[in-house]
Design a protein around this motif. Structure first.
Motif, PDB file in Angstrom:
ATOM      1  N   ASN A  83       0.821  -1.206   0.000  1.00  0.00           N
ATOM      2  CA  ASN A  83       0.000   0.000   0.000  1.00  0.00           C
ATOM      3  C   ASN A  83       0.858   1.261   0.000  1.00  0.00           C
ATOM      4  OD1 ASN A  83      -2.287   1.523  -0.002  1.00  0.00           O
ATOM      5  ND2 ASN A  83      -2.868   1.085   2.098  1.00  0.00           N
ATOM      6  N   ILE A  84       1.931   1.265   0.771  1.00  0.00           N
ATOM      7  CA  ILE A  84       2.833   2.419   0.802  1.00  0.00           C
ATOM      8  C   ILE A  84       3.509   2.601  -0.555  1.00  0.00           C
ATOM      9  CG2 ILE A  84       4.977   3.289   1.811  1.00  0.00           C
ATOM     10  CD1 ILE A  84       4.018   2.050   4.475  1.00  0.00           C
ATOM     11  N   LEU A  85       3.952   1.507  -1.177  1.00  0.00           N
ATOM     12  CA  LEU A  85       4.583   1.603  -2.490  1.00  0.00           C
ATOM     13  C   LEU A  85       3.608   2.094  -3.555  1.00  0.00           C
ATOM     14  CD1 LEU A  85       6.829  -1.599  -2.502  1.00  0.00           C
ATOM     15  CD2 LEU A  85       7.542   0.793  -2.237  1.00  0.00           C
ATOM     16  N   PHE A 109       1.677   9.005  -6.192  1.00  0.00           N
ATOM     17  CA  PHE A 109       2.060  10.381  -5.880  1.00  0.00           C
ATOM     18  C   PHE A 109       3.060  10.905  -6.903  1.00  0.00           C
ATOM     19  CE2 PHE A 109       4.882  13.398  -3.675  1.00  0.00           C
ATOM     20  CZ  PHE A 109       3.951  14.378  -3.367  1.00  0.00           C
ATOM     21  N   VAL A 110       4.063  10.105  -7.226  1.00  0.00           N
ATOM     22  CA  VAL A 110       5.068  10.533  -8.209  1.00  0.00           C
ATOM     23  C   VAL A 110       4.422  10.705  -9.583  1.00  0.00           C
ATOM     24  CG1 VAL A 110       7.155   9.789  -9.431  1.00  0.00           C
ATOM     25  CG2 VAL A 110       7.017   9.558  -6.949  1.00  0.00           C
ATOM     26  N   LEU A 111       3.540   9.792  -9.968  1.00  0.00           N
ATOM     27  CA  LEU A 111       2.858   9.892 -11.260  1.00  0.00           C
ATOM     28  C   LEU A 111       2.010  11.159 -11.339  1.00  0.00           C
ATOM     29  CD1 LEU A 111       1.981   8.565 -13.991  1.00  0.00           C
ATOM     30  CD2 LEU A 111       0.077   7.605 -12.696  1.00  0.00           C
ATOM     31  N   LEU A 170      -4.701  18.145  -3.944  1.00  0.00           N
ATOM     32  CA  LEU A 170      -5.480  17.166  -4.713  1.00  0.00           C
ATOM     33  C   LEU A 170      -4.618  15.972  -5.116  1.00  0.00           C
ATOM     34  CD1 LEU A 170      -7.633  19.476  -7.006  1.00  0.00           C
ATOM     35  CD2 LEU A 170      -8.421  18.033  -5.126  1.00  0.00           C
ATOM     36  N   ILE A 171      -3.364  16.210  -5.450  1.00  0.00           N
ATOM     37  CA  ILE A 171      -2.457  15.113  -5.790  1.00  0.00           C
ATOM     38  C   ILE A 171      -2.282  14.185  -4.601  1.00  0.00           C
ATOM     39  CG2 ILE A 171      -0.021  14.600  -6.263  1.00  0.00           C
ATOM     40  CD1 ILE A 171      -0.034  17.034  -8.144  1.00  0.00           C
ATOM     41  N   SER A 221      -3.684  10.336  -4.558  1.00  0.00           N
ATOM     42  CA  SER A 221      -2.737   9.228  -4.377  1.00  0.00           C
ATOM     43  C   SER A 221      -3.146   8.347  -3.199  1.00  0.00           C
ATOM     44  CB  SER A 221      -1.311   9.758  -4.199  1.00  0.00           C
ATOM     45  OG  SER A 221      -1.192  10.509  -3.016  1.00  0.00           O
ATOM     46  N   VAL A 222      -3.671   8.932  -2.131  1.00  0.00           N
ATOM     47  CA  VAL A 222      -4.132   8.135  -0.981  1.00  0.00           C
ATOM     48  C   VAL A 222      -5.357   7.317  -1.359  1.00  0.00           C
ATOM     49  CG1 VAL A 222      -5.122   8.291   1.331  1.00  0.00           C
ATOM     50  CG2 VAL A 222      -3.144   9.671   0.756  1.00  0.00           C
ATOM     51  N   VAL A 223      -6.353   7.964  -1.943  1.00  0.00           N
ATOM     52  CA  VAL A 223      -7.587   7.265  -2.320  1.00  0.00           C
ATOM     53  C   VAL A 223      -7.303   6.222  -3.401  1.00  0.00           C
ATOM     54  CG1 VAL A 223      -9.853   7.581  -3.397  1.00  0.00           C
ATOM     55  CG2 VAL A 223      -9.082   9.165  -1.636  1.00  0.00           C
TER      56      VAL A 223
END
Length: 92
Positions: free
Chosen positions: A18-20, A26-28, A52-53, A57-59
């Motif tokens: 999940n972290i990866l 996030f990077v994308l 928003l990024i 990324s979290v969702v």
């Protein structure tokens, strides 16, 4: 290995996955945001896009993680190898 150890290992592996996924998304999204925004864009807009990024990324990572876990659980029938996290017993 017993069911409880399998469950703990699965939870640790799932957390790392999940972290990866969150980091990759996030990077994308950050890359895509930098392509869309120009240096002349107002700082308020940049801050909003950055928030928003982070949110997407979290969702997105939780959405992808749940899909991956459902697929893996079905494919290899992991329910028989793992201890349930929440028991169905109710206290009275």
């Amino acid at each position: 290995m017993n069911k409880k150890l399998n469950t703990v290992l699965f939870m640790i592996g799932g957390t790392i996955l999940n972290i990866l996924l969150m980091l990759a998304l996030f990077v994308l999204f950050l890359f895509l945001g930098n392509k869309v925004l120009t240096p002349e864009t107002a700082s308020n807009i940049k801050m909003l896009v950055f928030l928003l990024i982070i949110g997407f990324s979290v969702v997105g990572s939780f959405f992808l993680y749940s899909r991956i876990v459902k697929f893996i659980t079905k494919k290899w029938n992991l329910e028989e190898y793992m201890h349930p996290l929440f028991s169905g017993k109710r206290r009275q």
